[in-house]
Write an enzyme that holds these catalytic residues in place. Structure first.
Site, PDB file in Angstrom:
ATOM      1  N   GLY A  46       7.889  22.947 -23.267  1.00  0.00           N
ATOM      2  CA  GLY A  46       7.291  22.403 -24.487  1.00  0.00           C
ATOM      3  C   GLY A  46       6.613  23.473 -25.312  1.00  0.00           C
ATOM      4  O   GLY A  46       6.208  24.520 -24.790  1.00  0.00           O
ATOM      5  N   GLN A  51       1.080  27.141 -31.541  1.00  0.00           N
ATOM      6  CA  GLN A  51       1.295  28.314 -30.680  1.00  0.00           C
ATOM      7  C   GLN A  51       2.093  29.416 -31.359  1.00  0.00           C
ATOM      8  O   GLN A  51       2.066  30.559 -30.908  1.00  0.00           O
ATOM      9  CB  GLN A  51       2.016  27.892 -29.389  1.00  0.00           C
ATOM     10  CG  GLN A  51       1.182  27.004 -28.505  1.00  0.00           C
ATOM     11  CD  GLN A  51       1.996  26.556 -27.305  1.00  0.00           C
ATOM     12  OE1 GLN A  51       2.676  25.548 -27.353  1.00  0.00           O
ATOM     13  NE2 GLN A  51       1.951  27.315 -26.229  1.00  0.00           N
ATOM     14  N   CYS A  91       1.333  27.154 -19.522  1.00  0.00           N
ATOM     15  CA  CYS A  91       1.410  27.169 -20.983  1.00  0.00           C
ATOM     16  C   CYS A  91       1.936  28.532 -21.425  1.00  0.00           C
ATOM     17  O   CYS A  91       1.497  29.562 -20.902  1.00  0.00           O
ATOM     18  CB  CYS A  91       0.013  26.929 -21.558  1.00  0.00           C
ATOM     19  SG  CYS A  91      -0.050  26.920 -23.353  1.00  0.00           S
ATOM     20  N   LEU A  92       2.857  28.535 -22.372  1.00  0.00           N
ATOM     21  CA  LEU A  92       3.395  29.807 -22.887  1.00  0.00           C
ATOM     22  C   LEU A  92       2.294  30.681 -23.482  1.00  0.00           C
ATOM     23  O   LEU A  92       2.435  31.895 -23.527  1.00  0.00           O
ATOM     24  CB  LEU A  92       4.439  29.526 -23.974  1.00  0.00           C
ATOM     25  CG  LEU A  92       5.866  29.250 -23.515  1.00  0.00           C
ATOM     26  CD1 LEU A  92       6.770  29.056 -24.718  1.00  0.00           C
ATOM     27  CD2 LEU A  92       6.393  30.382 -22.647  1.00  0.00           C
ATOM     28  N   HIS A 133      -0.336  17.499 -23.390  1.00  0.00           N
ATOM     29  CA  HIS A 133      -0.622  18.937 -23.431  1.00  0.00           C
ATOM     30  C   HIS A 133      -0.299  19.507 -24.824  1.00  0.00           C
ATOM     31  O   HIS A 133      -1.106  20.240 -25.405  1.00  0.00           O
ATOM     32  CB  HIS A 133       0.206  19.630 -22.336  1.00  0.00           C
ATOM     33  CG  HIS A 133       0.131  21.123 -22.318  1.00  0.00           C
ATOM     34  ND1 HIS A 133      -0.309  21.834 -21.221  1.00  0.00           N
ATOM     35  CD2 HIS A 133       0.468  22.054 -23.259  1.00  0.00           C
ATOM     36  CE1 HIS A 133      -0.255  23.137 -21.508  1.00  0.00           C
ATOM     37  NE2 HIS A 133       0.215  23.295 -22.722  1.00  0.00           N
ATOM     38  N   GLU A 134       0.862  19.127 -25.369  1.00  0.00           N
ATOM     39  CA  GLU A 134       1.288  19.665 -26.669  1.00  0.00           C
ATOM     40  C   GLU A 134       0.467  19.076 -27.820  1.00  0.00           C
ATOM     41  O   GLU A 134       0.128  19.785 -28.768  1.00  0.00           O
ATOM     42  CB  GLU A 134       2.786  19.424 -26.896  1.00  0.00           C
ATOM     43  CG  GLU A 134       3.724  20.017 -25.848  1.00  0.00           C
ATOM     44  CD  GLU A 134       3.512  21.492 -25.552  1.00  0.00           C
ATOM     45  OE1 GLU A 134       2.935  22.209 -26.397  1.00  0.00           O
ATOM     46  OE2 GLU A 134       3.902  21.921 -24.455  1.00  0.00           O
ATOM     47  N   HIS A 137      -2.662  20.914 -28.241  1.00  0.00           N
ATOM     48  CA  HIS A 137      -2.517  22.168 -28.998  1.00  0.00           C
ATOM     49  C   HIS A 137      -2.754  21.932 -30.492  1.00  0.00           C
ATOM     50  O   HIS A 137      -3.331  22.768 -31.181  1.00  0.00           O
ATOM     51  CB  HIS A 137      -1.107  22.749 -28.821  1.00  0.00           C
ATOM     52  CG  HIS A 137      -0.930  23.597 -27.605  1.00  0.00           C
ATOM     53  ND1 HIS A 137      -1.680  24.724 -27.352  1.00  0.00           N
ATOM     54  CD2 HIS A 137      -0.052  23.496 -26.569  1.00  0.00           C
ATOM     55  CE1 HIS A 137      -1.273  25.272 -26.211  1.00  0.00           C
ATOM     56  NE2 HIS A 137      -0.303  24.545 -25.711  1.00  0.00           N
TER      57      HIS A 137
HETATM   58 NI    NI Z   1       0.754  24.913 -23.962  1.00  0.00          NI
END
Ligand code: NI
Length: 165
Positions: A46, A51, A91-92, A133-134, A137
């Site tokens: 995701g 991000q 997480c990226l 989670h997204e 963000h």
């Molecule tokens: Ni993330």
């Protein structure tokens, strides 16, 4: 298509609140395509526009191993949630860090799709975790915010050391 640069914690831009998308046009679809390319390349499951330093309410998710089940959520709103589950998250934007996080087990989310049509999705398990989670963000929240400040401090130091190397 293009691979986008992903911001890393503790970059302050990750704390920006995203604005709603007014119209799902070709420019937005181009961004969604690039976000999918970025998430597939990582590989990850995701990515939120925040991000990649684009502060629009856009989330892309694909939980499939074959990377052939893309889900795009534009202006997502979590309408209701319930239950509790604990899942290890990564997480990226926080590379190499994985922590168990407690979240609601099931959710109902409303959003616009790639075509700009509104839809409602009722889901649970990993997809529910990933959506939450997204969506976090998009309001400048990261999964490490659910941890103690001591733990967050340790993660910050670890990432700093990784960067220097
Ligand atoms: Ni993330």
């Amino acid at each position: 298509m293009a691979i986008l640069e992903v911001l890393h914690f503790p970059d302050p831009h990750l704390r920006t609140k995203a604005k709603p998308v007014k119209q799902v046009d070709n420019a937005i679809r181009q961004l969604v395509d690039d976000m999918f390319e970025t998430v597939y390349k990582a590989p990850a499951i995701g990515l939120a526009a925040t991000q990649v330093n684009v502060h629009k309410q856009i989330v892309v998710i694909d939980l499939s191993e074959e990377q052939n089940q893309p889900l795009c959520f534009i202006n997502p709103k979590i309408m209701s949630s319930g239950g509790v589950q604990t899942v290890e998250e990564g997480c990226l934007s926080i590379p190499g860090i994985f922590e168990k996080i407690e979240r609601p087990e099931h959710i109902i989310v409303e959003a616009l799709n790639y075509k700009g049509e509104s839809f409602t999705l009722k889901t649970d398990g990993l997809l529910a975790v990933c959506i939450q989670h997204e969506v976090d963000h998009l309001v400048g929240k990261l999964f490490v915010d659910y941890l103690s400040s001591l733990k967050r401090q340790r993660i910050r130091k670890k990432l700093f050391k990784q960067k220097k190397r």
